[in-house]
Design a protein around this motif. Sequence first.
Motif, PDB file in Angstrom:
ATOM      1  N   VAL A 191       0.833  -1.207   0.000  1.00 12.10           N
ATOM      2  CA  VAL A 191       0.000   0.000   0.000  1.00 12.10           C
ATOM      3  C   VAL A 191       0.867   1.255   0.000  1.00 12.10           C
ATOM      4  O   VAL A 191       0.618   2.208  -0.749  1.00 12.10           O
ATOM      5  CB  VAL A 191      -0.947  -0.024   1.219  1.00 12.10           C
ATOM      6  CG1 VAL A 191      -1.545   1.342   1.468  1.00 12.10           C
ATOM      7  CG2 VAL A 191      -2.043  -1.059   1.004  1.00 12.10           C
TER       8      VAL A 191
ATOM      9  N   ALA B 235       1.021   4.001  -2.865  1.00  9.84           N
ATOM     10  CA  ALA B 235       0.667   5.378  -2.492  1.00  9.84           C
ATOM     11  C   ALA B 235       1.731   6.378  -2.929  1.00  9.84           C
ATOM     12  O   ALA B 235       1.439   7.553  -3.152  1.00  9.84           O
ATOM     13  CB  ALA B 235       0.468   5.465  -0.986  1.00  9.84           C
ATOM     14  N   CYS B 236       2.972   5.926  -3.033  1.00 10.27           N
ATOM     15  CA  CYS B 236       4.038   6.838  -3.492  1.00 10.27           C
ATOM     16  C   CYS B 236       4.232   6.748  -5.003  1.00 10.27           C
ATOM     17  O   CYS B 236       4.472   7.755  -5.680  1.00 10.27           O
ATOM     18  CB  CYS B 236       5.351   6.501  -2.794  1.00 10.27           C
ATOM     19  SG  CYS B 236       5.340   6.925  -1.065  1.00 10.27           S
TER      20      CYS B 236
END
Lengths: 258, 341
Positions: B112, B116-117
Amino acid sequence: MSRFDRLEMDQSSDGKEQPSERDDPVRDERYWLGLAVENRRTGCYESALRYYSRALENDKTLVAGWLGQMQMLVALEEYPEADLWGRKALEIFRNNGDLLAGRAQALCRAGDRKKAQDLCDGSLRQEGQSSYRWQVRGELLVAAAQELDRHCFDKAVLLDADWLVPLEIALIYRHHGYPTKAQLWARQAVEKAPQAPYCWYLQGRCEMDLNLIRQAKKSFEHCLELAPKHADAERSLRELAQSSGSWKFSLRQLFGRR
Amino acid sequence: MQCANCRFENMPGVAACGRCGSSLRLATAVMDVQPPRATAFAKRWRRWSLPTQRGWRRFWDTCLTATSRFIHAFGDTPELDMPLPRVLARLVVPGWAHIYCGHRWRGGVFLVLFAACLLPGLLYWGTALGANLLGLAFGIHASATLDLIWQGRYGFLHRMAMSLTSSAVLVVGLYLPVGLVLHCLAAPRVLEFVGQPFEAGDVLLVNRWAYVRTPPQPGDVVCFWRHDSPVFQTERGVNMRVPAGEDIDRILAGPGMKVVWENGTLQLDGLATPWQPLNTAVAPQRWQVTVPKDTYLIYPSIIQGALTPAHRQSLSLVAAKDIQGKAYFRWQPLSRWGRIR
């Protein structure tokens, strides 16, 4: 019941038993195991595998049956299946040395030498000794191209004087691409069991690998004298006859490996 | 009751052998004794692929030995114990290897965080924010890799050595090839001038392989190399010099075409076309030129003020070999995200 103990049924006048009653063998696990070993000695690995399975259907505690199945799977080049079956057998017979050696052989032939080495070391640490464990040890050394394989195979032969041992050692060398050494061990097997057609057949194959065509032909013919319906020997003779005039054969004669 | 495996005499009624642990109820157990069999196709395939597999295994063992020696150079360590190759292969996606090994929560967190990055980093590709986010994504990836590889206790120096090694492997094995491919297919370029339909600050993606097979066409917005120009004067008497560097502009005409520009309309070989220079404010009122061979006509949008006819020609003609790629997508701002037509 005791009142039936003295019943005399279908006996001749002199009291001897009819031979027909005693001809039918008792088809227990020992019978099937015997058949399996017999087929193995003639190179019929598929039939041997079936008979090992039949023996186990009668008696699941037969370690020789489980081991035989693994060995036949390896002989039939089904290495992942042999490894899987070995794992199952080892769940039942924990730390059995021969089963560990069987798994080591399967993994060695599949290419995972590191794991095979660990398993082989484990098998030799277990109680007791067997020729098979030393055969597998020798095979690992052959696969690693190390020099000490001869000692392991000598030890295997010392532990079991059966002619099947040098025969299987010859098969090991042949599998790893050492036809010269394979031929030496096949010859030992032939000397121990000159009446066994499979030994002559294997000797012939080793001689074919070394391009010793005349010797190979003689070996196959001898095999066919002992077993006239030996299909593999007939096929090999036909192969020899066809290849002797070809350019590939000439190249192999010039540059073939010894 | 005698154990079939080790011949140990056990007490009657016992389920497992006291010495080797084998089951003593095997005789009555219901189990399949038929071994699994390979199909003929599988055996043929293995005969062909086994030498390759063995080769890969030897290569893998050699790499492990080399890595172990590199790390051992920093001092005595316990034997390097690397995860299986099939686990290491799953390290391509952070968290996947953890999930495969049964560490679901940890793997989920890595996955995750990485997503997310990475996703916003790609969305802001070409900007400083995007670069920072992609750097963070790489850091999370390296952390996930190290978290799996570190299976024993190692000292500080060894952990540093392993960090360097795994980061180098990630960079060389994954990020560099992907980066090179992206650099060729989607190199970000920032526009510095205003020219319809673009605005200053727009980030355009340039495909450097667009013209490998087919030549540029009139109307394509391309990235090209502009050479140093001599100092020249505009019609208003302003001295200017265009420095060398990459530029983005629209191709108005191809080699051999006759160009007529009159009152905001472009004609190529007598036919009207919808294409116009990106910055029509600096385009001349009237202009006629025949494009020489192996050159393209790109009217310079970065020049403020009208050019004299002599300088107009020299600055507008770009050699075919100087065209580096096609700008095909506007990546930023997100409000005008889309293909360039």
